[in-house]
Scaffold this motif. Structure first.
Motif, PDB file in Angstrom:
ATOM      1  N   ALA A 116       0.849  -1.196   0.000  1.00  0.00           N
ATOM      2  CA  ALA A 116       0.000   0.000   0.000  1.00  0.00           C
ATOM      3  C   ALA A 116       0.883   1.245   0.000  1.00  0.00           C
ATOM      4  CB  ALA A 116      -0.911   0.006   1.222  1.00  0.00           C
ATOM      5  N   LEU A 117       0.469   2.250  -0.765  1.00  0.00           N
ATOM      6  CA  LEU A 117       1.182   3.521  -0.749  1.00  0.00           C
ATOM      7  C   LEU A 117       0.936   4.228   0.571  1.00  0.00           C
ATOM      8  CD1 LEU A 117       0.612   5.009  -4.315  1.00  0.00           C
ATOM      9  CD2 LEU A 117       2.742   4.111  -3.366  1.00  0.00           C
ATOM     10  N   GLY A 118       1.997   4.797   1.121  1.00  0.00           N
ATOM     11  CA  GLY A 118       1.858   5.570   2.338  1.00  0.00           C
ATOM     12  C   GLY A 118       1.416   6.987   2.032  1.00  0.00           C
ATOM     13  N   GLU A 119       1.087   7.710   3.075  1.00  0.00           N
ATOM     14  CA  GLU A 119       0.683   9.105   2.905  1.00  0.00           C
ATOM     15  C   GLU A 119       1.854   9.907   2.333  1.00  0.00           C
ATOM     16  OE1 GLU A 119      -1.086  12.838   5.564  1.00  0.00           O
ATOM     17  OE2 GLU A 119      -0.799  10.845   6.459  1.00  0.00           O
ATOM     18  N   GLY A 120       1.569  10.694   1.310  1.00  0.00           N
ATOM     19  CA  GLY A 120       2.599  11.527   0.705  1.00  0.00           C
ATOM     20  C   GLY A 120       3.485  10.791  -0.279  1.00  0.00           C
ATOM     21  N   GLU A 121       3.120   9.546  -0.646  1.00  0.00           N
ATOM     22  CA  GLU A 121       3.920   8.791  -1.606  1.00  0.00           C
ATOM     23  C   GLU A 121       3.288   8.849  -2.994  1.00  0.00           C
ATOM     24  OE1 GLU A 121       6.264   5.357   0.942  1.00  0.00           O
ATOM     25  OE2 GLU A 121       4.455   4.805  -0.167  1.00  0.00           O
ATOM     26  N   GLU A 122       4.125   8.959  -4.004  1.00  0.00           N
ATOM     27  CA  GLU A 122       3.675   8.958  -5.398  1.00  0.00           C
ATOM     28  C   GLU A 122       4.341   7.795  -6.109  1.00  0.00           C
ATOM     29  OE1 GLU A 122       4.524  11.459  -9.532  1.00  0.00           O
ATOM     30  OE2 GLU A 122       5.117  12.295  -7.595  1.00  0.00           O
ATOM     31  N   LEU A 123       3.551   6.892  -6.705  1.00  0.00           N
ATOM     32  CA  LEU A 123       4.091   5.740  -7.400  1.00  0.00           C
ATOM     33  C   LEU A 123       4.334   6.078  -8.872  1.00  0.00           C
ATOM     34  CD1 LEU A 123       4.852   2.724  -7.571  1.00  0.00           C
ATOM     35  CD2 LEU A 123       2.439   2.260  -8.090  1.00  0.00           C
ATOM     36  N   VAL A 124       5.548   5.791  -9.329  1.00  0.00           N
ATOM     37  CA  VAL A 124       5.895   5.885 -10.747  1.00  0.00           C
ATOM     38  C   VAL A 124       6.245   4.473 -11.200  1.00  0.00           C
ATOM     39  CG1 VAL A 124       7.412   6.914 -12.466  1.00  0.00           C
ATOM     40  CG2 VAL A 124       6.766   8.233 -10.430  1.00  0.00           C
ATOM     41  N   ASP A 125       5.340   3.845 -11.911  1.00  0.00           N
ATOM     42  CA  ASP A 125       5.545   2.475 -12.395  1.00  0.00           C
ATOM     43  C   ASP A 125       6.147   2.566 -13.798  1.00  0.00           C
ATOM     44  OD1 ASP A 125       5.458  -0.125 -13.258  1.00  0.00           O
ATOM     45  OD2 ASP A 125       3.429  -0.521 -12.527  1.00  0.00           O
ATOM     46  N   LEU A 126       7.437   2.276 -13.890  1.00  0.00           N
ATOM     47  CA  LEU A 126       8.139   2.417 -15.158  1.00  0.00           C
ATOM     48  C   LEU A 126       7.964   1.205 -16.059  1.00  0.00           C
ATOM     49  CD1 LEU A 126      11.467   3.977 -13.857  1.00  0.00           C
ATOM     50  CD2 LEU A 126       9.622   5.155 -15.045  1.00  0.00           C
ATOM     51  N   GLY A 127       7.481   0.097 -15.505  1.00  0.00           N
ATOM     52  CA  GLY A 127       7.247  -1.089 -16.321  1.00  0.00           C
ATOM     53  C   GLY A 127       8.523  -1.820 -16.681  1.00  0.00           C
ATOM     54  N   ASP A 128       8.530  -2.411 -17.883  1.00  0.00           N
ATOM     55  CA  ASP A 128       9.648  -3.256 -18.313  1.00  0.00           C
ATOM     56  C   ASP A 128      10.747  -2.409 -18.958  1.00  0.00           C
ATOM     57  OD1 ASP A 128      11.228  -5.421 -18.844  1.00  0.00           O
ATOM     58  OD2 ASP A 128      10.150  -5.988 -20.671  1.00  0.00           O
ATOM     59  N   VAL A 129      11.421  -1.643 -18.128  1.00  0.00           N
ATOM     60  CA  VAL A 129      12.566  -0.854 -18.568  1.00  0.00           C
ATOM     61  C   VAL A 129      13.780  -1.311 -17.768  1.00  0.00           C
ATOM     62  CG1 VAL A 129      11.162   1.152 -19.182  1.00  0.00           C
ATOM     63  CG2 VAL A 129      12.138   0.972 -16.875  1.00  0.00           C
ATOM     64  N   LEU A 130      14.932  -0.768 -18.132  1.00  0.00           N
ATOM     65  CA  LEU A 130      16.167  -1.023 -17.397  1.00  0.00           C
ATOM     66  C   LEU A 130      16.535   0.234 -16.629  1.00  0.00           C
ATOM     67  CD1 LEU A 130      18.696  -2.808 -16.817  1.00  0.00           C
ATOM     68  CD2 LEU A 130      19.704  -1.820 -18.906  1.00  0.00           C
ATOM     69  N   VAL A 131      16.785   0.092 -15.328  1.00  0.00           N
ATOM     70  CA  VAL A 131      17.185   1.224 -14.482  1.00  0.00           C
ATOM     71  C   VAL A 131      18.570   0.924 -13.916  1.00  0.00           C
ATOM     72  CG1 VAL A 131      16.696   2.511 -12.361  1.00  0.00           C
ATOM     73  CG2 VAL A 131      14.822   1.854 -13.891  1.00  0.00           C
ATOM     74  N   SER A 132      19.475   1.880 -14.058  1.00  0.00           N
ATOM     75  CA  SER A 132      20.834   1.707 -13.541  1.00  0.00           C
ATOM     76  C   SER A 132      21.271   2.979 -12.830  1.00  0.00           C
ATOM     77  CB  SER A 132      21.810   1.431 -14.688  1.00  0.00           C
ATOM     78  OG  SER A 132      22.140   2.634 -15.373  1.00  0.00           O
ATOM     79  N   PRO A 133      22.352   2.897 -12.041  1.00  0.00           N
ATOM     80  CA  PRO A 133      22.926   4.132 -11.513  1.00  0.00           C
ATOM     81  C   PRO A 133      23.309   5.055 -12.658  1.00  0.00           C
ATOM     82  CG  PRO A 133      23.923   2.218 -10.448  1.00  0.00           C
ATOM     83  CD  PRO A 133      23.100   1.695 -11.593  1.00  0.00           C
ATOM     84  N   ALA A 134      23.192   6.343 -12.451  1.00  0.00           N
ATOM     85  CA  ALA A 134      23.742   7.301 -13.412  1.00  0.00           C
ATOM     86  C   ALA A 134      25.265   7.179 -13.398  1.00  0.00           C
ATOM     87  CB  ALA A 134      23.313   8.718 -13.050  1.00  0.00           C
ATOM     88  N   PHE A 135      25.883   7.474 -14.519  1.00  0.00           N
ATOM     89  CA  PHE A 135      27.329   7.371 -14.610  1.00  0.00           C
ATOM     90  C   PHE A 135      27.999   8.486 -13.800  1.00  0.00           C
ATOM     91  CE2 PHE A 135      26.076   5.444 -18.792  1.00  0.00           C
ATOM     92  CZ  PHE A 135      26.416   4.144 -18.434  1.00  0.00           C
ATOM     93  N   VAL A 136      29.184   8.177 -13.310  1.00  0.00           N
ATOM     94  CA  VAL A 136      30.010   9.142 -12.576  1.00  0.00           C
ATOM     95  C   VAL A 136      31.271   9.388 -13.395  1.00  0.00           C
ATOM     96  CG1 VAL A 136      31.203   9.653 -10.414  1.00  0.00           C
ATOM     97  CG2 VAL A 136      29.162   8.187 -10.393  1.00  0.00           C
ATOM     98  N   ASN A 137      31.476  10.612 -13.802  1.00  0.00           N
ATOM     99  CA  ASN A 137      32.690  10.987 -14.536  1.00  0.00           C
ATOM    100  C   ASN A 137      33.702  11.486 -13.506  1.00  0.00           C
ATOM    101  OD1 ASN A 137      34.647  11.886 -16.300  1.00  0.00           O
ATOM    102  ND2 ASN A 137      33.226  13.001 -17.625  1.00  0.00           N
ATOM    103  N   GLY A 138      34.649  10.606 -13.156  1.00  0.00           N
ATOM    104  CA  GLY A 138      35.516  10.872 -12.013  1.00  0.00           C
ATOM    105  C   GLY A 138      36.634  11.858 -12.250  1.00  0.00           C
ATOM    106  N   HIS A 139      36.772  12.386 -13.461  1.00  0.00           N
ATOM    107  CA  HIS A 139      37.752  13.451 -13.703  1.00  0.00           C
ATOM    108  C   HIS A 139      37.408  14.155 -15.000  1.00  0.00           C
ATOM    109  CE1 HIS A 139      41.434  15.769 -13.953  1.00  0.00           C
ATOM    110  NE2 HIS A 139      41.579  15.339 -15.203  1.00  0.00           N
ATOM    111  N   THR A 140      37.078  15.439 -14.893  1.00  0.00           N
ATOM    112  CA  THR A 140      36.788  16.206 -16.099  1.00  0.00           C
ATOM    113  C   THR A 140      36.990  17.689 -15.840  1.00  0.00           C
ATOM    114  OG1 THR A 140      35.205  16.467 -17.902  1.00  0.00           O
ATOM    115  CG2 THR A 140      34.303  16.504 -15.663  1.00  0.00           C
ATOM    116  N   HIS A 141      36.862  18.453 -16.932  1.00  0.00           N
ATOM    117  CA  HIS A 141      36.934  19.915 -16.889  1.00  0.00           C
ATOM    118  C   HIS A 141      35.809  20.411 -17.803  1.00  0.00           C
ATOM    119  CE1 HIS A 141      41.033  19.115 -15.398  1.00  0.00           C
ATOM    120  NE2 HIS A 141      41.195  18.365 -16.468  1.00  0.00           N
TER     121      HIS A 141
END
Length: 477
Positions: free
Chosen positions: A50-75
């Protein structure tokens, strides 16, 4: 307005760091700018939650979710220098011969405007966090904030040579001000100390950097052993290599983290002076191929050291897409065979025995450099390793307490289809066109399904107009 965003997807990349990666259905609960919880969960189990108070559900379905990339050195601001001098400029020391001259003329407003363009390119390739090392620390931080990235800002510190010498004290003060800026921290923008390189920073300034790193719990982020000129100067002035000089000065001891980038002229004895936990070497392959040659990263792995993959700047790389670096690193698994004595003999003699010797060399290289073909190993270079370098900005993993930075990928996009091995796809494919949506610091970036178009139709036009005007005034258009 929802206090928590609850995201469900059928394929979510979990793990990282000391935990193996897996792709499973999962529920991500975001509270503010961080993950409150991340847990594997089937669609059937979702139906029972059950959704709690103040929660919004975003059901993305059959997609792939990953961490965003980290560029560890740039200018990021150096996006404005892309293409300057062409390949001829890379023949010598492009930093000192070309970039220093231009950077001496940059204003803070120039830096902020150019940072935005580099920031947009980063977002468009799925980068959520940048470790940026450049002049004009406050302007750099504001430019990163303008486009919605998270980042670690290291204002460049130079007191021996370079465009930053006259501003060294001001940039050191800016570093500490950025470190104390609560409003920036809430956006995911934090500070690191930025000694430029071993040959542009005096012993006294290195000592000050070390003192502040320890006292203020700040990582430091520096270029080390990146050119033959730097190596010569270290031997002339200190009688030792750049790494050994820092070791002798005590700079590498007891720091929260040291990010040491490029490491092209680093010997086996230098590697023995580095710590497996608190030091991370930075490898920027496409950039190094242009301004020098690739560092020997297999020896870094053999020494048990952590290393990240990053882009460096668009001026020496031509792209800010850090994910594309991984494909090159994977390909380096077999380059030793091409440079082997066996292959040289075959090219000279062309007989079957020498051809068989080349094949045996190929097989040995394939086995010896096995890690460079492992998607999980490679993804850690742009996720968990750089994501764990700053104590105030945990990114690169989807787990409770980490910053809510992730990418939603369309597995049916032609550049990923058929996405039967998602981890390999995220290393080897041209992934950027398949970005469906993105979240950075708990905020959705762009429009779902129109990610690239929505960014370019938003504030980019105004950012581009200002950047073009500033290029013209600098005589660089």
């Amino acid at each position: 307005m929802a206090e928590r965003i609850v995201v469900f997807a059928e394929r979510v990349v979990l793990g990282g760091g000391s935990h193996p990666l897996s792709v499973v259905p999962a529920l991500l609960v975001i509270d503010g700018n961080r993950f409150e919880s991340v847990e594997p969960m089937t669609r059937a189990e979702l139906g029972e939650r059950a959704l709690g108070e103040g929660e919004e559900l975003v059901d993305l379905g059959d997609v792939l979710v990953s961490p965003a990339f980290v560029n560890g050195h740039t200018h990021l601001p150096m996006a404005a220098f892309r293409g300057i001098g062409g390949i001829a400029a890379m023949q010598g020391n492009v930093v000192e011969d070309v970039y220093y001259r231009i950077e001496s003329s940059l204003s803070d407003d120039d830096i902020r405007a150019f940072t935005r363009i580099g920031g947009y390119e980063s977002l468009l390739s799925g980068v959520g966090t940048v470790w940026d090392h450049y002049y004009g620390g406050h302007a750099l931080a504001r430019g990163i904030a303008d486009v919605g990235l998270t980042g670690v800002v290291a204002p460049t510190l130079q007191d021996l040579a370079g465009p930053g010498v006259s501003a060294c004290d001001a940039q050191l003060a800016a570093t500490l001000e950025l470190a104390d800026d609560a409003s920036l921290a809430a956006q995911g923008i934090v500070a690191a100390l930025g000694p430029h390189a071993s040959d542009t920073v005096s012993d006294q300034l290195w000592a000050r950097v070390h003192e502040l790193a320890v006292d203020r719990d700040l990582p430091f982020h520096a270029h080390i052993a990146q050119s033959i000129e730097e190596y010569r100067r270290s031997l002339d002035r200190a009688g030792c290599s750049p790494i050994e000089r820092l070791h002798r000065l005590g700079v590498l001891e007891d720091v929260p983290h040291a990010v040491l980038v490029h490491g092209i002229y680093v010997s086996a004895s230098d590697l023995e002076l580095l710590d497996r936990d608190n030091h991370t070497l930075g490898f920027c392959p496409y950039s190094q191929l242009q301004f020098s040659f690739p560092a020997h990263v297999s020896s870094w792995t053999d020494a048990g050291l952590k290393w990240l993959v990053a882009t460096d700047c668009a001026a020496s790389n031509d792209t800010m897409n850090v994910q594309q670096e991984l494909r090159l690193v994977a390909g380096m698994r077999m380059t030793p065979t091409t440079a082997s004595l066996e292959y040289e003999r075959f090219r000279r003699d062309g007989d079957l025995p020498t051809a068989e010797a080349v094949y045996r060399t190929r097989q040995a290289d394939f086995d010896r450099h096995e890690r460079l073909g492992d998607p999980e190993f490679l993804l850690s270079r742009v996720w968990s390793i750089p994501g764990g370098m700053h104590p105030k900005l945990p990114v690169g993993v989807l787990e409770a307490g980490a910053w809510a930075n992730f990418v939603v990928w369309d597995p049916d996009h032609p550049s990923l289809w058929p996405c039967r091995d998602p981890l390999r796809a995220l290393v080897m494919c041209n992934t950027a066109p398949a970005i469906e949506w993105m979240m950075v610091s708990g905020q959705w970036i762009g429009s779902r399904g129109r990610f690239h178009q929505s960014l370019l139709e938003g504030g980019y036009a105004d950012a581009l107009a200002e950047a073009n005007g500033r290029l013209a005034k600098l005589g660089l258009s």
